[in-house]
Scaffold this active site. Sequence first.
Site, short mmCIF file in Angstrom:
data_model
loop_
_atom_site.label_atom_id
_atom_site.label_comp_id
_atom_site.label_asym_id
_atom_site.label_seq_id
_atom_site.Cartn_x
_atom_site.Cartn_y
_atom_site.Cartn_z
N LYS B 78 0.81 -1.16 -0.22
CA LYS B 78 0.12 -0.01 -0.03
C LYS B 78 0.81 1.23 0.13
CE LYS B 78 -3.92 1.84 2.69
NZ LYS B 78 -4.94 2.10 3.63
N SER B 158 -10.04 2.06 2.66
CA SER B 158 -9.01 2.72 1.74
C SER B 158 -7.90 1.90 1.02
CB SER B 158 -8.52 3.85 2.75
OG SER B 158 -7.38 3.20 3.48
N SER B 182 -10.40 -0.19 6.88
CA SER B 182 -9.64 -0.07 5.55
C SER B 182 -8.98 -0.95 4.98
CB SER B 182 -8.79 1.06 5.63
OG SER B 182 -9.31 2.32 5.60
#
Lengths: 95, 493
Positions: B78, B158, B182
């Site tokens: 990420k 997210s 997330s």
Amino acid sequence: MSVDKDTVRRIAKLARIALEEERVEPMVNELNQILHWVEQLGEVEVAGIEPLTSVVAQRLKMREDEVTAGGDAEAVTANAPQREDDYFVVPKVVE
Amino acid sequence: MTTPNAFTLAEAREALKEKRLSSRELTEAMIAAMAASRPLNAFVTETPEKALAMAADSDARIARGEGRALEGLPLAIKDLFCTRGVRTTAGSRILENFVPPYESTVTQNLWDAGAVMLGKTNMDEFAMGSSNETSYFGPVENPWRAEGSNKKLVPGGSSGGSATAVAADLCLAATGTDTGGSIRQPAAVTGIVGLKPTYGRCSRWGIVAFASSLDQAGPMTKTVRDAAILLGAMASVDPMDATSVDMPVPDYEAGLEAGVKGMRIGIPKEYRIDGAPPEIDALWHKGAEWLKAQGAEIVEVSLPHTKYALPAYYIVAPAEASSNLARYDGVRYGHRAAGAKDITDLYEKSRGEGFGKEVRRRILIGTYVLSAGYYDAYYSRAQKLRTLIARDFAQAFEQCDALLTPATPGPAFAIGEKTADPVSMYLNDVFTVTVNLAGLPGISVPAGLTKEGLPLGLQVIGKAFDEAGVLRVGRALEVAADFKAKPAAWWGA
């Protein structure tokens, strides 16, 4: 509680975020929508309840007070949008 | 033989160990899939050359018989984890050109275990979002589509890029971060496994901060076993993060197949919400039946303050964010606006241009709830609610070993469907956010499909630092659900 246009301008100033004048009104509406929604917390009796400040029961750790990093101005300033030698450059702040 | 892209982490580890495949071959297959997947927009930055160099090093180590826990296994990271020398954007314009001179502890742990980095995955800006639509680099598309439909769906958020990369077989596994859901929410709507560990289990050092009392890194994987493998490598105590805990990292794989016989699984009645699709309730019921059939005892428990978790979160998280994001000043790193007339103007213009709409909104909310005269009414009250929510869990865990809940209130929705109404977007995290407020571990496991053919997940919540228990219950669900569905590779993989 709700915010008005002056409050939004004031908090944008506090947060140092430029907000175009045409964005103020929509922001008032968005913030009020969120504030209205979070107001349901007012229903809960919280007298005598301590605020939760740490989810894990542990003491903050102590360490020796010694320098463990530093002395690398090149790495520190490498991402600066504007630099001169080992300095960050900003608009003049002292008259 | 399955194509290497479809391998689980465990299968690839086995194939490399038995020398049926080299890390180079595996990594090349992933790089090709990554390049072919650009319509999905899962990656902000691809690092194929770095990946091949790391794979070559791994192959050499394997040849010498010196393979480590994740030797030669390609992962996606990420774009919230700082990676030395590789641009790290947090999905924001303000960090568009930021190249960290240091490595996050979690990613360093992964490289020390031999893993290979394929690239940095797209995400909601500063992890603020539930659909990956707030990214400066554009929305990520979910590889899943409803049957007979071409409508573009969100991958959740997210960690939407990581979820899509795993679900579309562009990597073996990925890292995510979870502040209010997330990891678990995107995992659920893309048909993969996502684990948020207990607060303090993984170091937060080098992860771009959103809400420091809630943020936690975790694995996003194809199977529960893979989550156990990856978490074992990510977790550590770290002198650079004072909130990381000094507890040994257990062998999470060891107890994975122990089963749920004799375990007590709590069903929190407050998670039955009005307006949730009947499929969610039916799947939840099925999940309880699966565990019961494997010998668990199902008990109804109560978490009375559940409905206040999301509003409390939307005070606490923006408050912490407004403070954390004060560091973006246009001076030391990040975007600087042109033509500022003085230093205040420089701050205001740089931040006004550098932050997107949702981030600006949350900073303003956070600034407001922390401002003089409002602190007690909002922030202090929300922190007290947090105490009550944590207490609810503590009381529930006196009656059970773990909790079973739905992971999300519905399947993936269409891009653009919920962007106009912030509160309706926030409601996607209704089942996951309680766990962050109390600092507990939670896993989302794919459990079934809607009648339109979209994945749904179930969540298991455990006691603090009982990731092993969460994984064990998650594995029992995985066995019973036997979820084998894959998205059709319409993007041309």
